[in-house]
Write an enzyme that holds these catalytic residues in place. Structure first.
Site, mmCIF file in Angstrom:
data_model
loop_
_atom_site.group_PDB
_atom_site.id
_atom_site.type_symbol
_atom_site.label_atom_id
_atom_site.label_comp_id
_atom_site.label_asym_id
_atom_site.label_seq_id
_atom_site.Cartn_x
_atom_site.Cartn_y
_atom_site.Cartn_z
ATOM 1 C CD GLU A 262 34.090 36.573 48.687
ATOM 2 O OE1 GLU A 262 34.365 35.762 47.780
ATOM 3 O OE2 GLU A 262 33.721 36.229 49.811
ATOM 4 C CB CYS A 296 33.923 35.880 40.353
ATOM 5 S SG CYS A 296 32.458 35.473 41.290
HETATM 6 P P1 NAD Z 1 37.732 45.957 39.655
HETATM 7 O O1 NAD Z 1 38.805 45.365 40.488
HETATM 8 O O2 NAD Z 1 38.118 46.776 38.497
HETATM 9 O O3 NAD Z 1 36.779 46.894 40.574
HETATM 10 C C1 NAD Z 1 36.103 46.368 41.683
HETATM 11 C C2 NAD Z 1 35.814 47.471 42.683
HETATM 12 O O4 NAD Z 1 37.048 47.860 43.299
HETATM 13 C C3 NAD Z 1 35.228 48.735 42.053
HETATM 14 O O5 NAD Z 1 34.240 49.250 42.895
HETATM 15 C C4 NAD Z 1 36.441 49.657 41.992
HETATM 16 O O6 NAD Z 1 36.105 51.012 41.988
HETATM 17 C C5 NAD Z 1 37.155 49.273 43.275
HETATM 18 N N1 NAD Z 1 38.583 49.635 43.305
HETATM 19 C C6 NAD Z 1 39.465 49.590 42.296
HETATM 20 N N2 NAD Z 1 40.673 49.981 42.732
HETATM 21 C C7 NAD Z 1 40.558 50.260 44.055
HETATM 22 C C8 NAD Z 1 41.454 50.705 45.055
HETATM 23 N N3 NAD Z 1 42.746 50.949 44.790
HETATM 24 N N4 NAD Z 1 40.985 50.873 46.312
HETATM 25 C C9 NAD Z 1 39.699 50.603 46.608
HETATM 26 N N5 NAD Z 1 38.795 50.194 45.686
HETATM 27 C C10 NAD Z 1 39.229 50.031 44.424
HETATM 28 O O7 NAD Z 1 36.767 44.749 39.199
HETATM 29 P P2 NAD Z 1 35.553 44.743 38.169
HETATM 30 O O8 NAD Z 1 36.098 44.850 36.765
HETATM 31 O O9 NAD Z 1 34.496 45.681 38.595
HETATM 32 O O10 NAD Z 1 34.963 43.264 38.397
HETATM 33 C C11 NAD Z 1 35.484 42.115 37.801
HETATM 34 C C12 NAD Z 1 36.400 41.380 38.753
HETATM 35 O O11 NAD Z 1 35.731 41.114 39.984
HETATM 36 C C13 NAD Z 1 36.822 40.031 38.220
HETATM 37 O O12 NAD Z 1 38.172 39.825 38.530
HETATM 38 C C14 NAD Z 1 35.939 39.056 38.995
HETATM 39 O O13 NAD Z 1 36.442 37.748 39.091
HETATM 40 C C15 NAD Z 1 35.861 39.731 40.319
HETATM 41 N N6 NAD Z 1 34.703 39.290 41.097
HETATM 42 C C16 NAD Z 1 34.918 38.428 42.128
HETATM 43 C C17 NAD Z 1 33.839 37.944 42.853
HETATM 44 C C18 NAD Z 1 34.047 36.966 43.987
HETATM 45 O O14 NAD Z 1 33.111 36.801 44.762
HETATM 46 N N7 NAD Z 1 35.196 36.329 44.116
HETATM 47 C C19 NAD Z 1 32.540 38.353 42.535
HETATM 48 C C20 NAD Z 1 32.353 39.244 41.477
HETATM 49 C C21 NAD Z 1 33.468 39.710 40.761
#
Ligand code: NAD
Length: 504
Positions: A262, A296
């Site tokens: 997501e 998002c």
């Molecule tokens: P992010 O990608 O920085 O982090 C999200 C999660 O991924 C965190 O828990 C982080 O620790 C983890 N992560 C990061 N690198 C990783 C790796 N290499 N391996 C495993 N896990 C890893 O995102 P954010 O800044 O917390 O959130 C904002 C983003 O999330 C925006 O792009 C938003 O659109 C998206 N989002 C999408 C949805 C959806 O349902 N499509 C919902 C909410 C947020």
């Protein structure tokens, strides 16, 4: 503020960020300071999980799976019913904690908890409806059907902006499907995750199934990557940026695991010249400014028919001028801060790039000169080919782009790499149906006379292309958390082969 932390006993220094089968432990992965985005002051320090904590938590999940999967699904649903009730009782406190930690306004913090309650209700019903189909066998005296079995422990990685609701979309459904949940929240929002896990512990205490809900607050590169590489987790449900999904997706696929991804959105609303403008203004305001542009599904691109563009932008500026910015916990605040100083800096960099690409900022554009991470909601008119429009800037910037025909608007709306949410405002049945047809919006969500954000849990939530293709929450999303088994039973005395094959 302290009462909000105290309500969940978040008073230790550091707060333990790891919970294995109901037992809290200080993590060995270092300490993170969690700031209040409305002031910049440190709210609490949390100890993050190291590899040894991760190992303990995943072993607990595997062990819990062996027993949880044998409990009949309606009985698993009974625990989720109790979880929903516990969330009802703690809604005010948890909603306030979400506001405090993330900076979203209180009604949105409460809305997030309501979403958790709703998905629990949905999952309870589902626990009696995990149906398989019976098919007509082509062979005489044979019965063919499919059944759904629990899959295994599910690794749930969540983003900062919906720190608790996204966990519940996964956890409530996975739990009734027979799968324990290993949760890695965003390192930016461990406090709400600790609070939710405490609620889970209260519900599960003494049941013998405490290991169904485990928490490993940790970083992406330590805990996240360990989960992604771990064959004991047959499903990884990861919510976050497309950048993260592009790392996680291939790694899980390489070990033949499953993912629900997501990821980022770049959502558009098309406003036709026959739209109800009053409705459209209200929807655009909520979709673009709600959660300070950090959903998002936030509206990022407003595609407006050239004939009404100037009038619409004027009315929108007027609506923006009435948005009260301030402490997210105060009554009447409509927009809180961004989550961090880095988010403010990224917004300012995006606006600078946009100006270089010919954008005209017609409202806002600045960071506020006060403590915390506050910015002005911003409207910028820009050409459809400006490269910055392709990116998901996770901030309240609304790009306004003009068009002449619906076909052109659909082309612009689909002309980005993301495919999460989309909407059209029109009073024409033909326009609406065209937008919803196979040649219309290419997104996972397509709305008519409703904004891009604020989905209900009853539908399957998710998006196409760089948004990752995953689906969560309602409809038949539960199937991703189970394994399908096709079964054929011969109750006759012969052994007829399929396709009429004669053998020997
Ligand atoms: P992010 O990608 O920085 O982090 C999200 C999660 O991924 C965190 O828990 C982080 O620790 C983890 N992560 C990061 N690198 C990783 C790796 N290499 N391996 C495993 N896990 C890893 O995102 P954010 O800044 O917390 O959130 C904002 C983003 O999330 C925006 O792009 C938003 O659109 C998206 N989002 C999408 C949805 C959806 O349902 N499509 C919902 C909410 C947020």
């Amino acid at each position: 503020m302290n009462e909000i932390l105290e309500a969940f006993g978040l008073t230790d220094d550091p707060v333990p960020g790891v919970c294995v089968a109901g037992e809290w432990r200080q993590g060995s992965g270092g300490i993170v300071e969690i700031p209040n985005p409305a002031t910049g002051e440190v709210l609490a320090r949390v100890s993050l999980a190291g590899r040894d904590d991760y190992e303990a938590a995943v072993s607990s999940s595997v062990e819990a799976f062996l027993r949880w999967r044998t409990l009949p699904a309606p009985q698993r649903g009974e625990y989720v019913r109790r979880l929903g009730n516990a969330l009802r009782e703690r809604k005010e406190e948890l909603g306030a904690l979400v506001s405090l930690e993330v900076g979203k306004i209180l009604p949105e913090g409460l809305g997030e908890v309501q979403e958790m309650i709703d998905i629990c209700d949905f999952a309870v019903g589902l626990s009696r409806q995990l149906y398989g189909k019976t098919m007509a066998s082509e062979r005489p005296n044979h019965r063919m059907y499919e059944q759904w079995h629990p899959l295994g422990p599910v690794g749930v990685i969540t983003a900062f902006n919906f720190p608790v609701a996204v966990w519940s979309w996964n956890a409530a459904i996975a739990a009734v499907c027979g799968d324990p949940i290993l949760w890695k929240p965003s390192e930016r929002t461990p406090l709400t995750a600790v609070a939710v896990t405490k609620i889970c512990n209260e519900v599960m205490a003494g049941s013998g199934y405490e290991g169904v809900f485990n928490l490993v607050a940790g970083t992406g590169d330590v805990v996240g990557e360990a989960m992604v590489d771990d064959r004991r987790l047959p499903l990884i449900s990861a919510t976050g940026s497309t950048r993260m999904g592009k790392i996680v997706g291939p790694k899980v696929a390489a070990r033949m695991g499953r993912t629900i991804l997501e990821l980022g959105g770049n959502n558009a609303i098309i406003v036709m010249d026959d739209a109800d403008l009053e409705l459209a203004i209200r929807a655009v305001l909520f979709a673009a400014v709600g959660t300070a542009g950090q959903r998002c599904t936030t509206l990022r691109r407003l595609l407006v028919h050239r004939a009404i563009a100037d009038k619409f932008v004027d009315r929108l500026k007027d609506a923006y001028s009435q948005v009260r910015i301030g402490d997210p916990l105060d009554d009447g605040t409509l927009m809180g801060p961004l989550v961090s100083q880095a988010a403010v800096d990224q917004m300012m960099q995006a606006l600078e790039a946009a100006r270089d690409q010919g954008a005209q900022v017609v409202y806002g554009g600045k960071a506020l000169d006060r403590p915390g991470y506050f910015v002005e909601p911003t409207i910028a008119r820009i050409g459809k080919d400006a490269p910055i429009v392709q990116e998901e800037t996770f901030a309240p910037i609304l790009w306004v782009i003009e068009f002449d025909t619906l076909e052109e608007a659909i082309e612009i709306q689909n002309g980005v790499s993301q495919g999460l949410s989309s909407a059209i405002f029109t009073q024409s049945l033909k326009n609406a149906e065209k937008f919803l047809s196979a040649t219309g919006s290419d997104c996972g969500i397509a709305n008519v006379n409703i904004g891009t954000s604020g989905a209900e849990i009853g539908g399957a939530f998710g998006g196409e292309k760089d948004t990752g293709g995953g689906r969560e929450a309602g409809s038949d999303s539960w199937k991703a958390y189970m394994r399908r088994q096709t079964t054929t039973i011969n109750w006759g005395d012969d052994l007829p082969l399929a396709q009429g094959i004669e053998f020997g």
